[in-house]
Design an enzyme around this catalytic site. Structure first.
Site, PDB file in Angstrom:
ATOM      1  N   GLU A 158       0.837  -0.873  -0.379  1.00 35.47           N
ATOM      2  CA  GLU A 158       0.112   0.058   0.386  1.00 35.47           C
ATOM      3  C   GLU A 158       0.443   1.153  -0.108  1.00 35.47           C
ATOM      4  O   GLU A 158       1.964   1.723   0.774  1.00 35.47           O
ATOM      5  CB  GLU A 158      -1.152   0.370   1.224  1.00 35.47           C
ATOM      6  CG  GLU A 158      -1.942   1.789   1.467  1.00 35.47           C
ATOM      7  CD  GLU A 158      -2.651   1.414   2.808  1.00 35.47           C
ATOM      8  OE1 GLU A 158      -3.230   1.814   2.986  1.00 35.47           O
ATOM      9  OE2 GLU A 158      -1.951   0.415   3.623  1.00 35.47           O
ATOM     10  N   LYS A 213     -10.380   2.873  -0.555  1.00 29.34           N
ATOM     11  CA  LYS A 213     -10.685   1.356   0.339  1.00 29.34           C
ATOM     12  C   LYS A 213     -12.079   2.537   0.815  1.00 29.34           C
ATOM     13  O   LYS A 213     -11.485   3.678   0.413  1.00 29.34           O
ATOM     14  CB  LYS A 213      -9.351   3.030   0.854  1.00 29.34           C
ATOM     15  CG  LYS A 213      -8.926   2.069   2.128  1.00 29.34           C
ATOM     16  CD  LYS A 213      -7.867   2.512   2.645  1.00 29.34           C
ATOM     17  CE  LYS A 213      -7.385   1.398   3.766  1.00 29.34           C
ATOM     18  NZ  LYS A 213      -6.222   2.555   4.510  1.00 29.34           N
ATOM     19  N   CYS A 245      -6.010  -2.442   3.342  1.00 25.92           N
ATOM     20  CA  CYS A 245      -5.488  -2.404   4.690  1.00 25.92           C
ATOM     21  C   CYS A 245      -6.710  -1.778   5.570  1.00 25.92           C
ATOM     22  O   CYS A 245      -6.846  -4.047   5.427  1.00 25.92           O
ATOM     23  CB  CYS A 245      -4.789  -0.649   4.874  1.00 25.92           C
ATOM     24  SG  CYS A 245      -3.744  -1.092   6.433  1.00 25.92           S
TER      25      CYS A 245
END
Length: 299
Positions: free
Chosen positions: A46, A119, A156
């Site tokens: 990431e 995200k 994540c």
């Protein structure tokens, strides 16, 4: 008997400097090395272009964001993917007019940009103050039909939510990929989440009967914040899990790594069907998942 669809996946792990050109060159070097070992789909960690800047709330760090279209690192990875014939998900800090996202562009093996995932779950805590920088993603959970497999990408903090993994596999994801930046906790040096982090994702693989690839960075990064210096030591431990959650390949917490694993997607598909967890789902009983408090629908 016909041969199954074989795919070789790879997770990369390296320490970042705060220089974009250096980090992108490291990523390219490792992508080339993974390709030389037979990898078809290669995951980079990431926000690999620089330090994990979310330790601080600094207005000047918004200058690190760039628009999706014409993004120089994405363009470079498109060229690399086409040259090598590999699939590369590319994590980047996206600017979209007045919005900002923690995003991944998925590059197919012919260099085609297959689209964007933003995200969904944005953390906010000491050392991981992402809500200052990122809007909640508006793409929803997506899958991408690449040359080698239909893949799901989450980022994540998304990895802690089983709903995200299930949503991607329901849409046809055959492999799940999680680029990550996680390590020590600046407010509590005794807190170590690495085993918890791994077990949760192993559970996603096992619950959905799909392989899973997680890529995390290593190294110590110090950021100047409004309250002085903040420090995170990223714990690596990148890994590849098989469809029952078993660890196939894993890195340590200090060394640069290039992990590889081969999977027969047709064999796994047959096992997934035969195991019955998708056959026996009861979506009509899951309406509570549309609430925040277990009682009041939010949708």
């Amino acid at each position: 008997m016909e041969k199954g669809r074989k795919v070789v996946v790879s997770a990369l792990q390296f320490s970042c400097t705060d220089d974009v050109s250096t980090n992108v060159a490291t990523a390219e070097r490792l992508v080339r090395a993974a390709h030389a070992k037979g990898a078809n789909i290669i995951l980079i960690q990431e926000l690999f272009e620089g330090y994990y800047f979310c330790q601080a709330q600094r207005e000047d760090y918004f200058q690190r964001a760039k628009p999706y279209k014409g993004h120089p690192t994405i363009l470079r990875m498109q060229k690399l993917a086409k040259e090598l014939g590999v699939v590369i998900p590319v994590s980047f800090f996206e600017e979209a007019n007045n919005a900002h996202y923690n995003s991944v562009a998925v590059i197919d093996a012919d260099g085609t940009d297959l689209g964007l995932y933003r995200k969904s779950h944005i953390p906010d805590g000491p050392g991981y103050q992402e809500k200052f920088y990122f809007n909640p993603g508006d793409t929803g959970f997506k899958v991408f039909q690449t040359k080698f497999a239909t893949i799901g990408i989450a980022i994540c903090w998304d990895q802690w939510f089983p709903e995200a993994a299930r949503a991607m596999v329901l849409q046809g994801a055959e492999i799940l990929f999680y680029p990550t930046a996680i390590g020590s906790e600046p407010q509590d040096q005794g807190l170590d989440s690495r085993d918890h982090w791994k077990r949760v994702m192993q559970g996603h693989a096992g619950a959905n009967l799909v392989p899973l690839v997680a890529s995390n960075r290593i190294g110590k990064e110090i950021i100047e914040t409004e309250h002085g210096k903040s420090e995170i030591t990223f714990y690596g431990n990148s890994f590849i899990a098989g469809p029952t959650g078993e660890i196939i390949s894993a890195a340590d917490d200090k060394e640069e790594a290039l992990l590889l694993a081969e999977f027969d997607l047709d064999k796994i598909k047959s096992k997934r069907k035969g195991w019955g967890v998708f056959r026996d789902r009861r979506p009509e009983l899951y309406k509570v998942l549309l609430t925040l408090d277990g009682n009041s629908p939010t949708l």
